[in-house]
Design a protein around this motif. Structure first.
Motif, PDB file in Angstrom:
ATOM      1  N   SER A   1      -1.055  12.616  12.618  1.00  0.00           N
ATOM      2  CA  SER A   1      -1.742  13.559  11.982  1.00  0.00           C
ATOM      3  C   SER A   1      -1.010  15.022  11.982  1.00  0.00           C
ATOM      4  CB  SER A   1      -3.171  13.919  12.673  1.00  0.00           C
ATOM      5  OG  SER A   1      -3.987  12.663  12.613  1.00  0.00           O
ATOM      6  N   THR A   2      -0.450  15.144  13.032  1.00  0.00           N
ATOM      7  CA  THR A   2       0.433  16.413  13.107  1.00  0.00           C
ATOM      8  C   THR A   2       1.580  16.339  12.117  1.00  0.00           C
ATOM      9  OG1 THR A   2      -0.090  17.018  15.352  1.00  0.00           O
ATOM     10  CG2 THR A   2       1.919  17.864  14.646  1.00  0.00           C
ATOM     11  N   GLY A   3       2.161  15.219  12.147  1.00  0.00           N
ATOM     12  CA  GLY A   3       3.362  14.957  11.362  1.00  0.00           C
ATOM     13  C   GLY A   3       2.872  15.169   9.739  1.00  0.00           C
TER      14      GLY A   3
ATOM     15  N   ARG B   1       0.860  -1.395   0.029  1.00  0.00           N
ATOM     16  CA  ARG B   1      -0.021   0.158   0.228  1.00  0.00           C
ATOM     17  C   ARG B   1       0.746   1.122   0.213  1.00  0.00           C
ATOM     18  NH1 ARG B   1      -2.847  -3.018   3.909  1.00  0.00           N
ATOM     19  NH2 ARG B   1      -2.161  -1.831   5.667  1.00  0.00           N
ATOM     20  N   ILE B   2       1.820   1.244   0.642  1.00  0.00           N
ATOM     21  CA  ILE B   2       2.898   2.388   0.981  1.00  0.00           C
ATOM     22  C   ILE B   2       3.325   2.657  -0.373  1.00  0.00           C
ATOM     23  CG2 ILE B   2       4.916   3.204   1.953  1.00  0.00           C
ATOM     24  CD1 ILE B   2       4.285   2.127   4.423  1.00  0.00           C
ATOM     25  N   TYR B   3       3.745   1.556  -0.941  1.00  0.00           N
ATOM     26  CA  TYR B   3       4.316   1.570  -2.407  1.00  0.00           C
ATOM     27  C   TYR B   3       3.587   2.156  -3.247  1.00  0.00           C
ATOM     28  CZ  TYR B   3       5.529  -0.480  -7.123  1.00  0.00           C
ATOM     29  OH  TYR B   3       5.688  -0.406  -8.476  1.00  0.00           O
ATOM     30  N   HIS B   4       2.231   2.061  -3.541  1.00  0.00           N
ATOM     31  CA  HIS B   4       1.274   2.575  -4.331  1.00  0.00           C
ATOM     32  C   HIS B   4       1.050   4.027  -3.899  1.00  0.00           C
ATOM     33  CE1 HIS B   4       0.298  -0.741  -6.945  1.00  0.00           C
ATOM     34  NE2 HIS B   4       0.118  -1.381  -5.934  1.00  0.00           N
TER      35      HIS B   4
ATOM     36  N   LEU C   1       4.717  10.637   4.511  1.00  0.00           N
ATOM     37  CA  LEU C   1       3.162  10.836   4.284  1.00  0.00           C
ATOM     38  C   LEU C   1       2.504   9.645   3.960  1.00  0.00           C
ATOM     39  CD1 LEU C   1       2.806  14.112   2.011  1.00  0.00           C
ATOM     40  CD2 LEU C   1       2.013  13.824   4.460  1.00  0.00           C
ATOM     41  N   SER C   2       2.856   8.766   3.071  1.00  0.00           N
ATOM     42  CA  SER C   2       2.426   7.450   2.909  1.00  0.00           C
ATOM     43  C   SER C   2       2.143   6.450   3.694  1.00  0.00           C
ATOM     44  CB  SER C   2       3.029   6.925   1.674  1.00  0.00           C
ATOM     45  OG  SER C   2       3.335   7.651   0.397  1.00  0.00           O
ATOM     46  N   ASP C   3       3.287   6.544   4.702  1.00  0.00           N
ATOM     47  CA  ASP C   3       3.212   5.517   6.000  1.00  0.00           C
ATOM     48  C   ASP C   3       2.130   6.021   6.803  1.00  0.00           C
ATOM     49  OD1 ASP C   3       3.758   3.400   7.708  1.00  0.00           O
ATOM     50  OD2 ASP C   3       5.328   4.875   8.890  1.00  0.00           O
ATOM     51  N   LYS C   4       2.191   7.244   7.166  1.00  0.00           N
ATOM     52  CA  LYS C   4       1.318   7.814   8.285  1.00  0.00           C
ATOM     53  C   LYS C   4      -0.108   7.903   7.728  1.00  0.00           C
ATOM     54  CE  LYS C   4       4.664  11.017  10.534  1.00  0.00           C
ATOM     55  NZ  LYS C   4       5.832  10.107   9.819  1.00  0.00           N
ATOM     56  N   ILE C   5      -0.495   8.172   6.469  1.00  0.00           N
ATOM     57  CA  ILE C   5      -1.873   8.033   5.999  1.00  0.00           C
ATOM     58  C   ILE C   5      -2.650   6.765   5.953  1.00  0.00           C
ATOM     59  CG2 ILE C   5      -1.772   8.087   3.608  1.00  0.00           C
ATOM     60  CD1 ILE C   5      -4.085  10.369   5.323  1.00  0.00           C
ATOM     61  N   ASP C   6      -1.398   5.690   5.564  1.00  0.00           N
ATOM     62  CA  ASP C   6      -2.177   4.609   5.504  1.00  0.00           C
ATOM     63  C   ASP C   6      -2.445   3.984   6.992  1.00  0.00           C
ATOM     64  OD1 ASP C   6      -2.006   1.789   4.183  1.00  0.00           O
ATOM     65  OD2 ASP C   6      -0.765   1.280   5.878  1.00  0.00           O
ATOM     66  N   THR C   7      -1.579   4.273   8.017  1.00  0.00           N
ATOM     67  CA  THR C   7      -1.818   4.001   9.265  1.00  0.00           C
ATOM     68  C   THR C   7      -3.268   4.543   9.902  1.00  0.00           C
ATOM     69  OG1 THR C   7       0.574   3.527   9.889  1.00  0.00           O
ATOM     70  CG2 THR C   7      -1.219   3.824  11.693  1.00  0.00           C
ATOM     71  N   ILE C   8      -3.302   5.911   9.631  1.00  0.00           N
ATOM     72  CA  ILE C   8      -4.634   6.334  10.080  1.00  0.00           C
ATOM     73  C   ILE C   8      -5.641   6.012   9.592  1.00  0.00           C
ATOM     74  CG2 ILE C   8      -5.764   8.608  10.301  1.00  0.00           C
ATOM     75  CD1 ILE C   8      -2.943  10.130  10.602  1.00  0.00           C
ATOM     76  N   VAL C   9      -5.955   5.800   8.089  1.00  0.00           N
ATOM     77  CA  VAL C   9      -6.964   5.343   7.566  1.00  0.00           C
ATOM     78  C   VAL C   9      -7.176   3.876   8.083  1.00  0.00           C
ATOM     79  CG1 VAL C   9      -7.911   4.489   5.484  1.00  0.00           C
ATOM     80  CG2 VAL C   9      -6.742   6.790   5.619  1.00  0.00           C
ATOM     81  N   GLY C  10      -6.153   2.834   8.106  1.00  0.00           N
ATOM     82  CA  GLY C  10      -6.411   1.666   8.605  1.00  0.00           C
ATOM     83  C   GLY C  10      -6.851   1.600  10.031  1.00  0.00           C
TER      84      GLY C  10
ATOM     85  N   GLN D   1      -6.399   9.874  25.730  1.00  0.00           N
ATOM     86  CA  GLN D   1      -6.285   8.679  25.220  1.00  0.00           C
ATOM     87  C   GLN D   1      -5.615   8.739  23.890  1.00  0.00           C
ATOM     88  OE1 GLN D   1      -8.871   5.852  27.111  1.00  0.00           O
ATOM     89  NE2 GLN D   1      -7.560   5.734  28.851  1.00  0.00           N
ATOM     90  N   ASP D   2      -4.547   8.264  23.535  1.00  0.00           N
ATOM     91  CA  ASP D   2      -4.303   7.981  22.124  1.00  0.00           C
ATOM     92  C   ASP D   2      -3.269   6.979  21.941  1.00  0.00           C
ATOM     93  OD1 ASP D   2      -4.006   8.458  19.220  1.00  0.00           O
ATOM     94  OD2 ASP D   2      -2.957  10.249  19.489  1.00  0.00           O
ATOM     95  N   PRO D   3      -3.560   5.887  22.164  1.00  0.00           N
ATOM     96  CA  PRO D   3      -2.698   4.780  22.060  1.00  0.00           C
ATOM     97  C   PRO D   3      -1.748   4.283  21.030  1.00  0.00           C
ATOM     98  CG  PRO D   3      -4.922   3.744  22.320  1.00  0.00           C
ATOM     99  CD  PRO D   3      -5.087   5.329  22.526  1.00  0.00           C
ATOM    100  N   TYR D   4      -2.617   4.827  19.759  1.00  0.00           N
ATOM    101  CA  TYR D   4      -2.139   4.396  18.511  1.00  0.00           C
ATOM    102  C   TYR D   4      -1.211   5.924  17.888  1.00  0.00           C
ATOM    103  CZ  TYR D   4      -5.083   0.424  18.816  1.00  0.00           C
ATOM    104  OH  TYR D   4      -5.478  -0.821  19.094  1.00  0.00           O
ATOM    105  N   LYS D   5      -1.009   6.805  18.622  1.00  0.00           N
ATOM    106  CA  LYS D   5      -0.459   7.824  18.529  1.00  0.00           C
ATOM    107  C   LYS D   5      -1.055   8.698  17.073  1.00  0.00           C
ATOM    108  CE  LYS D   5       2.309   7.015  21.582  1.00  0.00           C
ATOM    109  NZ  LYS D   5       2.296   7.630  23.123  1.00  0.00           N
ATOM    110  N   ILE D   6      -2.267   8.530  17.092  1.00  0.00           N
ATOM    111  CA  ILE D   6      -2.867   9.232  15.598  1.00  0.00           C
ATOM    112  C   ILE D   6      -2.918  10.800  15.721  1.00  0.00           C
ATOM    113  CG2 ILE D   6      -4.952   9.391  14.624  1.00  0.00           C
ATOM    114  CD1 ILE D   6      -6.017   6.590  15.380  1.00  0.00           C
TER     115      ILE D   6
END
Length: 689
Positions: free
Chosen positions: A482-484, A365-368, A452-461, A473-478
């Motif tokens: 997002s700030t990044g 996904r990051i590749y695409h 950007l690719s890695d972060k957006i993939d994690t947030i959307v997932g 509480q933000d255990p997944y550092k969303i």
């Protein structure tokens, strides 16, 4: 009369990463409580060490004024007898509220006559409220975790073993954590763990240092450590590169610092220096020493004890460091038996997140996404595409398994060893950047694209799994992710459509997303924009005004708008604009029942002033449209002020209300159009006090 208050909470060892936050929370709570109780004092000072939290308040004024409000009782009709004295109802009210009969009067108002007690000021001894102040301050300390002890229902960061509480030379009558206050504390746990008695609060902290071997003043201890380090560096002809966070952590680990010099075998300097520094600083809280601007095999140990055999302490610490370095060297050799790309096979068996597939699927996904972003930004990303394939391969390496902090760093190191392009290697390390909200961004464009690719993939997932951050509480550092994303787009001037990027990410998950889910992720990310700009001292209402007027645009446009509005509100034109806006707003708010605004019908105009306002608004809107295309938001704000004279003439000569409903509604619609024009960039409602 003025006195000094001393409070010390003596505990088992407090985690060094939390000590400073805990004492600052207590300190701020005490200040807040003193203000709320209207208590005057000269100054307040906090103390903190691994086993104690101290507060000392100097020159407390021991008397405070209390303003009593009037208490309104029953009606005189039912509370007063014929002799104009209190009857049984009135006397019951007096008894119930402990009313002073001498201060009773009859209150007259539009609703009748009432029995009441007159308001007055009284003087109270502050000593009576100090226990409540202290309890409130302690109960509101911000703690990340707590524990219970002795089958007690009370909890704290660590078990509390003693409470020292004095007001001048007297013990304060208070019970905290089921312990009654004393006039003693304990000395250094290893060097003098006996009771230290105080005759007066002013003896703290000097007596604790002289008798107990505890340097409890955090800043004095930190300064002491810094001075000792400087002396050792002079002996070694060396230097250090230490950040304040690490220095604070070291200060939080000791009560009586002693600086010693350790060393490891020079052969270990062949290990990547980031690993060595990580082992010394993160795991052992030692300080690496640089000689001639190069990392040396020396390091500084901050001990917590004065010993007759310092060499034993040094040897013990050196053994631990050697063991860690030996492991690192072994893992490096094991990892380098295979190429980084070979780890892709292992990623197929490694879960990224439950119900979101494997790290291999995330890699694809990051590749695409890298290819998509590169095309959107019209930049060459061939090295970024290679980095996308390799960026997660180091996560299954032996080194990262042992030292998780080395993710990305060791990936770069292995990539360089395998003759990958330097841009590819750099992007592998930097795709985790910014590691913290305000730390460094990736230095290259492809590093930014990969991040950007890695972060957006994690947030959307995570949004697919409905794992959203909560208030505290933000255990997944969303939030951090997002700030990044926002910082990369804004600071690197990436003209990218965030909504389309989110849609692309959902598509790559093969997920049947809805418009609501797209907006949920978009708003989640955009909300962090407040965090970014508030750090730059831009008012929250400026940011909010622009965000409320947001029309799903390129993020860079928001940045330009915020900067333009920030400057504009400091000009005299802004006040003129707000006067116009408020007047229109008030008229429209009073006529909400008529708020079925329609297209303006010029045939219904009765005066030239209506025509003038309509034509001027049309002209300004055309200019605004032109300036919008040029993204010239600064001049848009100034163009809108040109409505001033025309709108003032309109208000002076036109009565909005009219017996003809259509004319009335038409005039309201005209004002609605003007209001909308004034808010084309910034919702001016945010500036209404």
């Amino acid at each position: 009369m003025k006195k000094t208050l001393l409070i010390e909470i003596y505990t088992e060892e407090i985690p060094h990463t939390e000590l400073k936050n805990i004492i600052l929370s207590l300190y701020n709570n005490i200040i807040k409580e003193l203000k709320q109780f209207n208590i005057q004092y000269e100054k307040i000072k906090w103390y903190a060490s691994p086993r104690r939290l101290g507060i000392k308040i100097y020159q407390i004024v021991m008397e405070r004024k209390i303003k009593k409000k009037k208490i309104i009782g029953p009606s005189t009709k039912i509370a007063i007898n014929k002799e104009k004295k209190l009857n049984h109802i009135g006397l019951s009210w007096v008894k119930k509220y402990n009313i002073d009969k001498n201060k009773i009067f009859f209150l007259q108002n539009n609703q009748g006559s009432w029995v009441a007690q007159q308001s007055f000021n009284t003087i109270e001894n502050v000593k009576n409220v100090l226990p409540e102040i202290i309890h409130n301050a302690i109960n509101h300390i911000k703690l990340t975790r707590t524990m219970k002890w002795n089958n007690n229902s009370i909890s704290f960061i660590r078990p509390v073993r003693n409470i020292l509480a004095m007001i001048d030379d007297k013990i304060l009558k208070i019970k905290i954590f089921e312990l009654y206050a004393t006039n003693y504390t304990y000395g250094h746990f290893f060097m003098n763990n006996s009771k230290i008695f105080f005759q007066h609060a002013k003896e703290y902290p000097a007596l604790l240092f002289n008798k107990g071997k505890v340097l409890v003043d955090f800043f004095e201890r930190k300064k002491n450590i810094t001075n000792q380090i400087e002396k050792k560096l002079n002996q070694l002809n060396g230097a250090i590169n230490i950040n304040q966070n690490l220095l604070d952590e070291i200060t939080s680990l000791v009560e009586y610092p002693v600086t010693l010099v350790g060393k490891f075998q020079k052969e270990y300097l062949n290990i990547p220096h980031e690993i060595i520094i990580n082992i010394l600083q993160k795991y052992q809280k030692h300080i690496p020493v640089y000689i001639n601007n190069q990392l040396s095999n020396y390091f500084l140990i901050i001990s917590n004890i004065v010993s007759s055999n310092n060499q034993a302490i040094i040897t013990g610490n050196q053994k631990i460091v050697h063991a860690k370095l030996f492991d690192a060297q072994f893992f490096l050799k094991q990892d380098q038996k295979f190429k980084l790309i070979n780890n892709l096979t292992i990623l197929k068996k490694t879960i990224f997140q439950e119900n979101l597939g494997t790290l291999y699927e995330k890699t694809i996904r990051i590749y695409h996404l890298v290819k998509w972003i590169g095309l959107a930004l019209k930049i060459q990303v061939q090295y970024g595409i290679r980095a996308a394939i390799l960026c997660k391969c180091d996560l299954v390496s032996n080194i990262v398994f042992e030292f998780p902090e080395m993710q990305g760093i060791i990936g770069k190191y292995y990539a360089i060893k395998e003759k990958e392009n330097l841009l590819t290697a750099q992007a592998i390390q930097e795709h985790y950047y910014p590691i913290l909200s305000h730390s460094s961004l990736p230095t290259t464009k492809i590093g930014c694209v990969l991040s950007l690719s890695d972060k957006i993939d994690t947030i959307v997932g995570l949004s697919i799994l409905k794992k959203y951050p909560k208030k505290n509480q933000d255990p997944y550092k969303i939030k951090r992710l997002s700030t990044g994303i926002l910082r990369i787009i804004l600071e690197k001037n990436f003209s990218i459509d965030l909504t389309l990027l989110i849609k692309k990410s959902f598509f790559l998950y093969n997920y049947n997303y809805s418009k609501q889910e797209i907006n949920k992720v978009l708003n989640l990310i955009l909300h962090r924009i407040y965090h970014i700009y508030e750090k730059n001292k831009i008012e929250k209402r400026v940011i909010k005004s622009v965000m409320l007027a947001y029309k799903n645009e390129i993020l860079l446009n928001i940045d330009k708008k915020i900067q333009s509005v920030h400057q504009f509100i400091q000009s005299k034109h802004f006040l003129e604009l707000m006067l116009i806006y408020k007047r229109i707003r008030n008229i429209l708010n009073k006529n909400k029942h008529m708020s079925h605004y329609k297209n303006i019908n010029t045939a219904l105009f009765q005066t030239k002033y209506e025509f003038d306002l309509y034509h001027k608004t049309t002209i300004i809107n055309k200019k605004i449209s032109y300036l919008f295309n040029k993204k010239d938001y600064w001049n848009i704000l100034f163009v809108t002020i040109n409505i001033k004279d025309v709108i003032n003439n309109f208000f002076q000569h036109v009565l909005i209300q009219n017996n003809n409903r259509d004319i009335y509604l038409n005039r309201l619609s005209l004002l609605f159009v003007v209001k909308k024009m004034l808010c084309n960039i910034s919702d001016l409602e945010c500036f209404i006090d």
